[in-house]
Design a protein around this motif. Structure first.
Motif, PDB file in Angstrom:
ATOM      1  N   ILE A   1       0.854  -1.191   0.000  1.00 21.92           N
ATOM      2  CA  ILE A   1       0.000   0.000   0.000  1.00 21.92           C
ATOM      3  C   ILE A   1       0.886   1.237   0.000  1.00 21.92           C
ATOM      4  CG2 ILE A   1      -1.566   1.388   1.417  1.00 21.92           C
ATOM      5  CD1 ILE A   1      -3.098  -1.100   2.068  1.00 21.92           C
ATOM      6  N   ALA A   2       0.540   2.184  -0.860  1.00 21.86           N
ATOM      7  CA  ALA A   2       1.303   3.426  -0.947  1.00 21.86           C
ATOM      8  C   ALA A   2       0.372   4.619  -0.773  1.00 21.86           C
ATOM      9  CB  ALA A   2       2.016   3.516  -2.289  1.00 21.86           C
ATOM     10  N   LEU A   3       0.858   5.617  -0.038  1.00 27.28           N
ATOM     11  CA  LEU A   3       0.141   6.883   0.123  1.00 27.28           C
ATOM     12  C   LEU A   3       0.936   7.978  -0.580  1.00 27.28           C
ATOM     13  CD1 LEU A   3      -0.747   5.151   2.768  1.00 27.28           C
ATOM     14  CD2 LEU A   3      -1.462   7.377   3.639  1.00 27.28           C
ATOM     15  N   TYR A   4       0.233   8.795  -1.359  1.00 24.56           N
ATOM     16  CA  TYR A   4       0.857   9.915  -2.068  1.00 24.56           C
ATOM     17  C   TYR A   4       0.212  11.217  -1.590  1.00 24.56           C
ATOM     18  CZ  TYR A   4       2.488   6.356  -5.406  1.00 24.56           C
ATOM     19  OH  TYR A   4       3.072   5.257  -6.004  1.00 24.56           O
ATOM     20  N   TYR A   5       1.060  12.195  -1.296  1.00 22.13           N
ATOM     21  CA  TYR A   5       0.565  13.520  -0.905  1.00 22.13           C
ATOM     22  C   TYR A   5       0.653  14.440  -2.117  1.00 22.13           C
ATOM     23  CZ  TYR A   5       0.297  18.059   1.434  1.00 22.13           C
ATOM     24  OH  TYR A   5      -0.059  19.338   1.819  1.00 22.13           O
ATOM     25  N   ILE A   6      -0.504  14.966  -2.536  1.00 23.94           N
ATOM     26  CA  ILE A   6      -0.579  15.819  -3.722  1.00 23.94           C
ATOM     27  C   ILE A   6      -1.036  17.220  -3.304  1.00 23.94           C
ATOM     28  CG2 ILE A   6      -1.474  16.022  -6.067  1.00 23.94           C
ATOM     29  CD1 ILE A   6      -0.049  13.372  -5.554  1.00 23.94           C
ATOM     30  N   LYS A   7      -0.369  18.230  -3.851  1.00 20.82           N
ATOM     31  CA  LYS A   7      -0.723  19.621  -3.558  1.00 20.82           C
ATOM     32  C   LYS A   7      -1.073  20.330  -4.868  1.00 20.82           C
ATOM     33  CE  LYS A   7      -1.030  23.021  -0.527  1.00 20.82           C
ATOM     34  NZ  LYS A   7       0.129  23.553   0.224  1.00 20.82           N
TER      35      LYS A   7
END
Length: 275
Positions: A142-148
């Protein structure tokens, strides 16, 4: 009237039977019956042979169709399970820290959430690495990506955080949780982390406004020759997933059944600094 009667009488006589006696008629009927019976039997045998041939041809096709339907249903169920896992993770991330003074999500928060959400797919301790390998010959990544969101309708991915069990322990705090800053493209992922690009370049359905935050969670089943089962043997994905006929679609040769969820985190949960 008399002429009509004579005409009818003459017509009947012209259509009379050409047999001299009833005995001759019975004899002819017997001969016809003896002639017809073998032909009926041959026709019946021929029909039985045709049915057997049709059965022999159709049975393999029927079996293949049954396996095909079995695999389609099973693959669809796997996709539903991976989707459910990341939806559960998103829900827990949104709420796990709400009663704390410091609401920032920590790496240990994510480790516990990872183990809990995956119980529907890997019950009990089947999630963890043991002695020689994994219970099912595969494990969830599982991967979490932070997008702005930035100006001009563009977006940037600041970091990626991965979660997977790679140590021989059932302790949730031992789950690997590396941070990748800046993140790079994983061959087995559907996400392309980039900076200052159109949101759809990161993920096809991503939409984000300037100044907005988004978290992308991706769940996949990882199967690779390096990773074995409890007997120390590698099991190909098709067999490991219990499929009979179809081979599951592979991303980068090692990622299977990828599912993605995108949500806007509550204020204070994440920042451009990874947990």
């Amino acid at each position: 009237m008399t002429g009509g009667g004579n005409s009818l009488k003459n017509q009947v006589r012209s259509c009379g039977y050409p047999f001299k006696s009833l005995k001759n008629l019975k004899h002819l009927a017997k001969q016809f019956s003896e002639f017809l019976t073998p032909r009926c039997e041959n026709k019946l045998l021929s029909r039985k042979g045709s049915i057997l041939i049709e059965f022999a041809v159709c049975m393999p096709i029927l079996i293949i169709l049954l396996f095909y339907v079995h695999d389609l249903v099973k693959i669809r169920r796997y996709y539903s399970q991976t989707e459910f896992v990341i939806q559960q993770m998103a829900n827990m991330i949104q709420n796990i820290s709400q009663k704390r003074a410091d609401k920032r999500i920590t790496a240990n928060d994510l480790r516990y959430i990872y183990c809990l959400a995956l119980q529907t797919l890997y019950p009990a301790d089947t999630l963890f690495y043991k002695s020689q390998g994994y219970t099912f010959g595969h494990f969830p990544y599982i991967a979490l990506y932070y997008i702005k969101g930035i100006e001009n309708g563009k977006a940037s991915c600041s970091w990626r955080l991965g979660l997977w069990p790679d140590s021989p322990s059932t302790d949730p705090t031992k789950i690997s949780c590396p941070r990748n800053i800046p993140p790079t493209k994983l061959s087995y992922s559907l996400i392309t982390p980039s900076e200052n690009v159109s949101p759809s370049n990161i993920y096809e359905t991503l939409k984000i406004n300037e100044g907005e935050e988004k978290i992308i969670i991706e769940c996949l089943i990882f199967n690779y020759t390096v990773y074995k089962n409890l007997e120390g043997k590698y099991i190909p994905a098709k067999e490991a997933l219990g499929l009979k006929l179809l081979s599951p679609k592979a991303i980068g040769g090692t990622g299977f059944l990828n599912s993605v969820v995108i949500f806007t985190p509550k204020p204070g949960l994440f920042s451009e600094t990874a947990p």
